[in-house]
Scaffold this motif. Sequence first.
Motif, PDB file in Angstrom:
ATOM      1  N   GLY A  43     -26.441  23.954  65.326  1.00 22.21           N
ATOM      2  CA  GLY A  43     -26.034  25.194  64.686  1.00 22.21           C
ATOM      3  C   GLY A  43     -24.609  25.183  64.175  1.00 22.21           C
ATOM      4  O   GLY A  43     -24.232  26.008  63.347  1.00 22.21           O
ATOM      5  N   LYS A  44     -23.771  24.264  64.670  1.00 19.56           N
ATOM      6  CA  LYS A  44     -22.368  24.200  64.279  1.00 19.56           C
ATOM      7  C   LYS A  44     -22.090  23.088  63.262  1.00 19.56           C
ATOM      8  O   LYS A  44     -20.978  22.996  62.738  1.00 19.56           O
ATOM      9  CB  LYS A  44     -21.487  23.971  65.510  1.00 19.56           C
ATOM     10  N   LEU A  45     -23.074  22.245  63.005  1.00 18.53           N
ATOM     11  CA  LEU A  45     -22.894  21.148  62.054  1.00 18.53           C
ATOM     12  C   LEU A  45     -22.918  21.705  60.636  1.00 18.53           C
ATOM     13  O   LEU A  45     -23.932  22.242  60.192  1.00 18.53           O
ATOM     14  CB  LEU A  45     -23.995  20.103  62.232  1.00 18.53           C
ATOM     15  N   SER A  46     -21.791  21.594  59.920  1.00 25.27           N
ATOM     16  CA  SER A  46     -21.725  22.157  58.571  1.00 25.27           C
ATOM     17  C   SER A  46     -22.613  21.368  57.617  1.00 25.27           C
ATOM     18  O   SER A  46     -22.943  20.200  57.866  1.00 25.27           O
ATOM     19  CB  SER A  46     -20.285  22.149  58.064  1.00 25.27           C
ATOM     20  N   LEU A  47     -22.965  21.998  56.527  1.00 23.23           N
ATOM     21  CA  LEU A  47     -23.819  21.351  55.539  1.00 23.23           C
ATOM     22  C   LEU A  47     -23.103  20.141  54.926  1.00 23.23           C
ATOM     23  O   LEU A  47     -23.728  19.104  54.673  1.00 23.23           O
ATOM     24  CB  LEU A  47     -24.200  22.351  54.444  1.00 23.23           C
ATOM     25  N   ASP A  48     -21.796  20.277  54.698  1.00 22.10           N
ATOM     26  CA  ASP A  48     -21.029  19.166  54.138  1.00 22.10           C
ATOM     27  C   ASP A  48     -21.031  17.966  55.074  1.00 22.10           C
ATOM     28  O   ASP A  48     -21.222  16.827  54.651  1.00 22.10           O
ATOM     29  CB  ASP A  48     -19.585  19.595  53.859  1.00 22.10           C
ATOM     30  N   ASP A  49     -20.800  18.214  56.380  1.00 22.67           N
ATOM     31  CA  ASP A  49     -20.781  17.115  57.352  1.00 22.67           C
ATOM     32  C   ASP A  49     -22.164  16.488  57.497  1.00 22.67           C
ATOM     33  O   ASP A  49     -22.296  15.265  57.646  1.00 22.67           O
ATOM     34  CB  ASP A  49     -20.287  17.616  58.712  1.00 22.67           C
ATOM     35  N   PHE A  50     -23.194  17.331  57.472  1.00 27.82           N
ATOM     36  CA  PHE A  50     -24.556  16.804  57.549  1.00 27.82           C
ATOM     37  C   PHE A  50     -24.842  15.890  56.358  1.00 27.82           C
ATOM     38  O   PHE A  50     -25.383  14.789  56.507  1.00 27.82           O
ATOM     39  CB  PHE A  50     -25.573  17.948  57.589  1.00 27.82           C
ATOM     40  N   ALA A  51     -24.467  16.353  55.153  1.00 33.30           N
ATOM     41  CA  ALA A  51     -24.715  15.563  53.941  1.00 33.30           C
ATOM     42  C   ALA A  51     -23.949  14.244  53.985  1.00 33.30           C
ATOM     43  O   ALA A  51     -24.471  13.193  53.606  1.00 33.30           O
ATOM     44  CB  ALA A  51     -24.323  16.364  52.704  1.00 33.30           C
ATOM     45  N   TRP A 104     -17.093   3.005  59.091  1.00 31.31           N
ATOM     46  CA  TRP A 104     -16.978   4.265  58.335  1.00 31.31           C
ATOM     47  C   TRP A 104     -17.591   5.428  59.108  1.00 31.31           C
ATOM     48  O   TRP A 104     -17.028   6.520  59.146  1.00 31.31           O
ATOM     49  CB  TRP A 104     -17.656   4.129  56.978  1.00 31.31           C
ATOM     50  N   ILE A 105     -18.740   5.204  59.712  1.00 30.11           N
ATOM     51  CA  ILE A 105     -19.377   6.272  60.495  1.00 30.11           C
ATOM     52  C   ILE A 105     -18.541   6.587  61.730  1.00 30.11           C
ATOM     53  O   ILE A 105     -18.325   7.749  62.086  1.00 30.11           O
ATOM     54  CB  ILE A 105     -20.812   5.870  60.898  1.00 30.11           C
ATOM     55  N   ASP A 106     -18.035   5.545  62.382  1.00 28.31           N
ATOM     56  CA  ASP A 106     -17.231   5.743  63.584  1.00 28.31           C
ATOM     57  C   ASP A 106     -15.967   6.538  63.265  1.00 28.31           C
ATOM     58  O   ASP A 106     -15.593   7.458  64.003  1.00 28.31           O
ATOM     59  CB  ASP A 106     -16.871   4.389  64.196  1.00 28.31           C
ATOM     60  N   GLU A 107     -15.304   6.203  62.163  1.00 29.43           N
ATOM     61  CA  GLU A 107     -14.090   6.919  61.773  1.00 29.43           C
ATOM     62  C   GLU A 107     -14.402   8.361  61.386  1.00 29.43           C
ATOM     63  O   GLU A 107     -13.628   9.273  61.690  1.00 29.43           O
ATOM     64  CB  GLU A 107     -13.403   6.202  60.614  1.00 29.43           C
ATOM     65  N   PHE A 108     -15.533   8.560  60.719  1.00 33.89           N
ATOM     66  CA  PHE A 108     -15.951   9.908  60.330  1.00 33.89           C
ATOM     67  C   PHE A 108     -16.131  10.781  61.569  1.00 33.89           C
ATOM     68  O   PHE A 108     -15.657  11.921  61.619  1.00 33.89           O
ATOM     69  CB  PHE A 108     -17.251   9.839  59.532  1.00 33.89           C
ATOM     70  N   LEU A 109     -16.802  10.258  62.572  1.00 34.03           N
ATOM     71  CA  LEU A 109     -17.024  11.006  63.813  1.00 34.03           C
ATOM     72  C   LEU A 109     -15.705  11.230  64.543  1.00 34.03           C
ATOM     73  O   LEU A 109     -15.435  12.321  65.051  1.00 34.03           O
ATOM     74  CB  LEU A 109     -18.007  10.257  64.715  1.00 34.03           C
ATOM     75  N   LEU A 139     -22.898  12.598  56.695  1.00 32.18           N
ATOM     76  CA  LEU A 139     -23.523  11.737  57.704  1.00 32.18           C
ATOM     77  C   LEU A 139     -24.808  11.117  57.176  1.00 32.18           C
ATOM     78  O   LEU A 139     -25.076   9.930  57.392  1.00 32.18           O
ATOM     79  CB  LEU A 139     -23.810  12.542  58.975  1.00 32.18           C
ATOM     80  N   ALA A 140     -25.628  11.925  56.514  1.00 33.54           N
ATOM     81  CA  ALA A 140     -26.893  11.423  55.972  1.00 33.54           C
ATOM     82  C   ALA A 140     -26.642  10.311  54.959  1.00 33.54           C
ATOM     83  O   ALA A 140     -27.348   9.289  54.947  1.00 33.54           O
ATOM     84  CB  ALA A 140     -27.676  12.573  55.331  1.00 33.54           C
ATOM     85  N   LYS A 141     -25.632  10.483  54.127  1.00 36.72           N
ATOM     86  CA  LYS A 141     -25.307   9.461  53.131  1.00 36.72           C
ATOM     87  C   LYS A 141     -24.830   8.170  53.799  1.00 36.72           C
ATOM     88  O   LYS A 141     -25.234   7.076  53.416  1.00 36.72           O
ATOM     89  CB  LYS A 141     -24.230   9.984  52.177  1.00 36.72           C
ATOM     90  N   LYS A 142     -23.967   8.315  54.800  1.00 33.20           N
ATOM     91  CA  LYS A 142     -23.443   7.127  55.484  1.00 33.20           C
ATOM     92  C   LYS A 142     -24.562   6.402  56.239  1.00 33.20           C
ATOM     93  O   LYS A 142     -24.580   5.169  56.308  1.00 33.20           O
ATOM     94  CB  LYS A 142     -22.321   7.541  56.437  1.00 33.20           C
ATOM     95  N   LEU A 143     -25.487   7.147  56.805  1.00 35.36           N
ATOM     96  CA  LEU A 143     -26.621   6.529  57.495  1.00 35.36           C
ATOM     97  C   LEU A 143     -27.523   5.800  56.503  1.00 35.36           C
ATOM     98  O   LEU A 143     -28.028   4.713  56.806  1.00 35.36           O
ATOM     99  CB  LEU A 143     -27.419   7.592  58.245  1.00 35.36           C
TER     100      LEU A 143
END
Length: 247
Positions: free
Chosen positions: A18-26, A86-91, A28-32
Amino acid sequence: MKHLDWQYELHVHGVSKGKLSLDDFAELAKKLADLLGSKDKVHFGALKNGSAKLQLKVEIPVRQAVNVQLLRAKNDDGPGANKVVWIDEFLGKRGWHGELKNDQGNVVINFPGAINKAPPEPVQTVHQASTIVGQVIKIGGRDETVPMQIRTPDGVFVDVNVKGREQARKLGQHLFGADLKFSGNATWTRDEEGHWSCSDMEVLSFEEPDATSLVGLFASLQQVPDNHWHQVDDPIAEWKKQHREDH
C-alpha cells in the motif's frame, strides 16, 4: 504441494504494497525486466500484501535462459552484474533491502540495499572566518556590499559578497585574472555524504599573488634572449601596469 503461478518473486523489505508508489513500482519492474531478460516472455504476475512482493511469470521456452542469466549476474559474470548493482542501489537509496526468490522459496539473488549502507551524515552548517583561493569571474552591484562570484582551482563556483565599494573596485581590476586569496566570514555546509562546501562568504580582504614568486619568474624571463623584460628596471610594477590595462 500447491502449484505456484509464478517463477520468481522480488520480496522488498521496508515498504508495504500500500505504500509502494507507482513511480517506484514502475522503476522496479523495469529494472527486473532488464535483469531477467527475454522481456517478451516475462510477465508481471501480482503484487502481494505485507512487505511488497512482486511476482513474475516466465514462459516455459525461456525459463532455462532466464535461470542462466540470473546465475551469471549473481556470479558477476557479464553485463547482468551491473543490473544487480542497479537494483541494490535503488533499494538502498530508499532505505529498503530485498531478495529475489524462485518458486521453490530459494534466494536466487540477495539485495542488501540499506542494510550495508552507512547512515547519512547529518546536514550541518558552520559560520567561521575562512580563506578561499579563486579567480574573480563576475562582480557588480549598486549597494555598499557588492556581489561577486569566484571560481576555485578545482572548478567550484562560489558566490560571495565584497564589503565596501572601494575594495570591490580594486577587485574589479582582477576580473578573469590570476587567482587571489580571499579572507572573510564564510558559511560552510556539510551534506549527507559528508562533503563540505562554501555556500556564502563576506569578503573582508584579499591578497594578490605572492610577490616573491613573481620575482623569481621575472628573474628567469630576463635571462631569455630577445626578451624585453631585461630592459625593465622594475618588472613587477610594469607587469601590474599591463595587467590593469588588459582589464
